[in-house]
Scaffold this motif. Structure first.
Motif: not given
Ligand code: EPU
Length: 302
Positions: A178, A228-229, A231, A261, A282, A286, A292-296
């Motif tokens: 980020h 995914f990023k 966590p 991944n 996801r 969950q 909650e996996l966040e998109n990379e």
């Protein structure tokens, strides 16, 4: 989307911008997925403010494409035109420990070119596909390093102010996958300040990272790297693997057998397939882990 406004079409030649009509984004992305639209290839940074003014005035939505290696693009006719920088010759100029690099330069080429000139630090990025501009925007990193560490200055086009601006490294925050760049900032070039190290030493590091990557990631297959990023304190790949989801698929979109991944396009996957697979995995994570996996991967869905 077609560029049809005569004012825009008339301005392109003057601005040294090449129009490639009906370009398939599947051919410009490492996932090999994406519909078609007009592509505008920009050969001079100075043309950007004028080009963007023309597009905005003509009500033509647009997106900036880097190397397309961390991107999932929607199917069918796309509702925006694509802007892409063409790398100048040369695309890297060295000055002592400084490397002035065009955003369109290939990341792997930049790492090896600097290494051959005894400038190290970026060994971990060897094997990461894409452009330097894309790596900057996402603060690409691997094996304990991230590109942001070496950034001294970045030239961007700030769409919000409609002007070119040079930012000093300390004005930008680089965090895990980020950065503080605005979503519509367009990376133009960067000055990296790199530690001196003899080529032979850097090469040892490059070989180690190459080997680690080869043994754990599906390099020969069409993918966008990690989907995914991770966590905080956990590994998305390990969680997906623990759920037995390697090989799980929707159409030709498939969770890699090598690294859970990485989702690969094993044939003719559509964006719809890949998005369904992402949503499904996801949901599994969950339910099982409460995370909650966040998109990379960056998604441009129409
Ligand atoms: N693991 C499994 N099964 C798998 C994958 C991984 O059990 O299918 C385990 C590994 O054995 C290891 C742990 O999970 O114990 C972490 O795996 P790995 O070392 O492969 O790293 P990662 O966290 O999955 C991150 C980056 C990669 C980067 C590597 C190496 C993210 C989301 N991913 O992966 O970056 O190459 O570290 O530094 O941060 C990318 O950004 O697209 C990317 C691939």
């Amino acid at each position: 989307m077609r560029v049809s406004d005569p004012k825009i079409l008339g301005g392109l030649a003057k601005l040294d911008v090449e129009l490639r009509p009906r370009t398939s984004l599947a051919e410009l992305t490492s996932l090999g997925i994406g519909g078609t639209t007009d592509l505008l290839r920009i050969k001079k940074h100075e043309s950007i403010p004028c080009l963007l003014r023309l597009l905005d005035d003509g009500g033509t939505p647009h997106k900036f494409l880097g190397g397309g290696s961390n991107l999932l693009v929607g199917d069918g006719e796309l509702p925006w035109v694509i802007l892409q920088l063409v790398a100048p010759e040369p695309d890297i100029v060295l000055e002592g420990n400084l490397a002035h690099v065009d955003a369109a330069a290939d990341l792997g080429h930049t790492v090896t070119f600097c290494a051959k000139n005894d400038l190290g630090g970026m060994e971990g990025l060897i094997g990461v596909p894409g452009t330097v501009g894309g790596a900057l925007r996402m603060n690409a990193g691997a094996y304990g390093m991230q590109i942001g560490t070496y950034v001294r200055e970045v030239k961007v086009y700030r769409a919000a102010d409609r002007r070119l601006e040079t930012l000093r490294g300390h004005q930008i925050s680089f965090e895990y996958r980020h950065t503080s760049f605005a979503p519509d900032d367009m990376m133009l070039s960067v000055t990296l300040e790199l530690p001196s190290n003899p080529f032979k030493e850097i090469l040892k590091g490059i070989r180690i990272c190459n080997e680690k990557r080869r043994s754990s990631q599906p390099l020969g297959q069409k993918s966008a790297g990690c989907i995914f990023k991770n966590p905080p304190g956990a590994s998305a790949g390990r969680m997906i693997d623990e759920l037995g989801l390697k090989g799980h698929s929707v159409g030709d979109a498939r969770v890699s057998d090598r690294h859970a991944n990485f989702f690969v396009n094993a044939g003719r996957a559509s964006a719809k397939d890949m998005l369904a697979l992402i949503a499904d995995v996801r949901e599994h994570v969950q339910k099982a882990f409460g995370v909650e996996l966040e998109n990379e991967v960056v998604v441009w869905n129409a």
